[in-house]
Design a protein around this motif. Structure first.
Motif, PDB file in Angstrom:
ATOM      1  N   ARG A  24      11.426  12.550  52.149  1.00  0.00           N
ATOM      2  CA  ARG A  24      11.578  12.777  50.815  1.00  0.00           C
ATOM      3  C   ARG A  24      10.794  11.726  49.870  1.00  0.00           C
ATOM      4  O   ARG A  24      10.409  10.771  50.312  1.00  0.00           O
ATOM      5  N   GLY A  25      10.518  12.179  48.645  1.00  0.00           N
ATOM      6  CA  GLY A  25       9.722  11.313  47.725  1.00  0.00           C
ATOM      7  C   GLY A  25      10.736  10.428  47.148  1.00  0.00           C
ATOM      8  O   GLY A  25      11.815  10.377  47.121  1.00  0.00           O
ATOM      9  N   PRO A  26       9.949   9.418  46.167  1.00  0.00           N
ATOM     10  CA  PRO A  26      10.821   8.503  45.701  1.00  0.00           C
ATOM     11  C   PRO A  26      11.689   9.027  44.619  1.00  0.00           C
ATOM     12  O   PRO A  26      11.300  10.189  44.065  1.00  0.00           O
ATOM     13  N   LEU A  27      12.900   8.564  44.101  1.00  0.00           N
ATOM     14  CA  LEU A  27      13.597   8.969  43.341  1.00  0.00           C
ATOM     15  C   LEU A  27      13.031   8.792  41.818  1.00  0.00           C
ATOM     16  O   LEU A  27      13.429   9.832  40.861  1.00  0.00           O
ATOM     17  N   TYR A  28      12.433   7.606  41.639  1.00  0.00           N
ATOM     18  CA  TYR A  28      11.839   7.398  40.308  1.00  0.00           C
ATOM     19  C   TYR A  28      10.276   7.062  40.467  1.00  0.00           C
ATOM     20  O   TYR A  28       9.786   6.601  41.560  1.00  0.00           O
ATOM     21  N   PRO A  29       9.815   7.599  39.431  1.00  0.00           N
ATOM     22  CA  PRO A  29       8.190   7.293  39.457  1.00  0.00           C
ATOM     23  C   PRO A  29       8.037   5.756  39.361  1.00  0.00           C
ATOM     24  O   PRO A  29       8.989   5.005  38.779  1.00  0.00           O
ATOM     25  N   ALA A  34      13.636   1.333  37.168  1.00  0.00           N
ATOM     26  CA  ALA A  34      14.601   1.677  38.313  1.00  0.00           C
ATOM     27  C   ALA A  34      14.061   1.821  39.394  1.00  0.00           C
ATOM     28  O   ALA A  34      14.374   1.745  40.507  1.00  0.00           O
ATOM     29  N   ALA A  35      12.743   1.909  39.250  1.00  0.00           N
ATOM     30  CA  ALA A  35      11.974   2.183  40.809  1.00  0.00           C
ATOM     31  C   ALA A  35      11.836   0.624  41.409  1.00  0.00           C
ATOM     32  O   ALA A  35      11.511   0.840  42.795  1.00  0.00           O
ATOM     33  N   ARG A  36      12.018  -0.398  40.936  1.00  0.00           N
ATOM     34  CA  ARG A  36      11.987  -1.757  41.650  1.00  0.00           C
ATOM     35  C   ARG A  36      13.123  -1.883  42.423  1.00  0.00           C
ATOM     36  O   ARG A  36      14.295  -1.600  42.145  1.00  0.00           O
ATOM     37  N   SER A  37      12.960  -2.757  43.416  1.00  0.00           N
ATOM     38  CA  SER A  37      14.044  -3.090  44.292  1.00  0.00           C
ATOM     39  C   SER A  37      14.754  -4.156  43.797  1.00  0.00           C
ATOM     40  O   SER A  37      14.297  -4.926  42.765  1.00  0.00           O
ATOM     41  N   GLU A  40      12.799  -7.460  43.752  1.00  0.00           N
ATOM     42  CA  GLU A  40      11.745  -7.465  42.577  1.00  0.00           C
ATOM     43  C   GLU A  40      12.206  -7.630  41.370  1.00  0.00           C
ATOM     44  O   GLU A  40      11.855  -8.401  40.583  1.00  0.00           O
ATOM     45  N   ARG A  41      13.494  -7.168  41.125  1.00  0.00           N
ATOM     46  CA  ARG A  41      13.957  -7.425  39.781  1.00  0.00           C
ATOM     47  C   ARG A  41      14.485  -8.817  39.644  1.00  0.00           C
ATOM     48  O   ARG A  41      14.497  -9.800  38.793  1.00  0.00           O
ATOM     49  N   PHE A  42      15.024  -9.618  40.730  1.00  0.00           N
ATOM     50  CA  PHE A  42      15.250 -10.895  40.823  1.00  0.00           C
ATOM     51  C   PHE A  42      13.969 -11.657  40.765  1.00  0.00           C
ATOM     52  O   PHE A  42      14.314 -12.800  39.758  1.00  0.00           O
ATOM     53  N   ASP A  43      13.180 -11.388  41.181  1.00  0.00           N
ATOM     54  CA  ASP A  43      11.939 -12.119  41.067  1.00  0.00           C
ATOM     55  C   ASP A  43      11.373 -12.179  39.645  1.00  0.00           C
ATOM     56  O   ASP A  43      10.953 -13.259  39.190  1.00  0.00           O
ATOM     57  N   ALA A  44      11.530 -11.056  38.851  1.00  0.00           N
ATOM     58  CA  ALA A  44      11.177 -11.137  37.511  1.00  0.00           C
ATOM     59  C   ALA A  44      12.072 -11.931  36.716  1.00  0.00           C
ATOM     60  O   ALA A  44      11.684 -12.667  35.559  1.00  0.00           O
ATOM     61  N   LEU A  45      13.341 -12.198  37.085  1.00  0.00           N
ATOM     62  CA  LEU A  45      14.354 -12.893  36.457  1.00  0.00           C
ATOM     63  C   LEU A  45      13.884 -14.243  36.438  1.00  0.00           C
ATOM     64  O   LEU A  45      14.180 -15.066  35.639  1.00  0.00           O
TER      65      LEU A  45
END
Length: 147
Positions: A24-29, A34-37, A40-45
């Protein structure tokens, strides 16, 4: 060739699932947030919380690294520089040694577990980071958080 048999000389195909529908391909581009894990979102915070602190205290923080771990290691009795909630460390300040610089380590999973939502997590990360930087510089956290 029988349905369940394979030729012994052919390598097993890894690019298909067991039903033969393919991967299956990725759900989001990849360009969408929304494609970030979660990591990754925590690192950005953490980067977002660190930017204003680093802008004001850049010269004092040149010998300090900030890192993120998922969970803390087993705690050793009598450790200093640990911000805890109950018995679970949220962050740790590791002093400089002969082979490494001083380091603040934020623990992602305990911080996420204590936050109600994304805004609460951002505030918690900011507060813990301010407290650790203040501990590193030997100042009051209110002095670090000004400005």
């Amino acid at each position: 060739m029988a349905r369940g048999s394979r030729r012994q000389d052919s390598p097993r195909r890894r690019n298909r699932d067991r039903h033969g529908r393919g991967l299956r391909g990725p759900l989001y581009p990849a360009t969408l947030p929304a494609a970030r894990s979660r990591a990754e979102r925590f690192d950005a915070l953490v980067i977002e919380a660190l930017e204003p602190i680093e802008a004001r205290w850049r010269t004092e923080l040149t010998q300090l690294d900030v890192a993120v771990d998922d969970v803390p290691d087993v705690q050793v009795e009598g450790e200093d520089g640990v911000v805890e909630d109950g018995n679970v460390p949220l962050a740790r300040l590791l002093p400089a040694g002969s082979d490494h610089r001083a380091r603040i380590v934020l623990y992602r999973r305990p911080l996420e577990a204590r936050a109600k939502d994304g805004a609460d997590l951002a505030d918690l990360v900011h507060d813990v980071l301010v407290e650790q930087v203040a501990n590193y510089l030997g100042l009051d956290p209110d002095v670090i958080d000004e400005g």
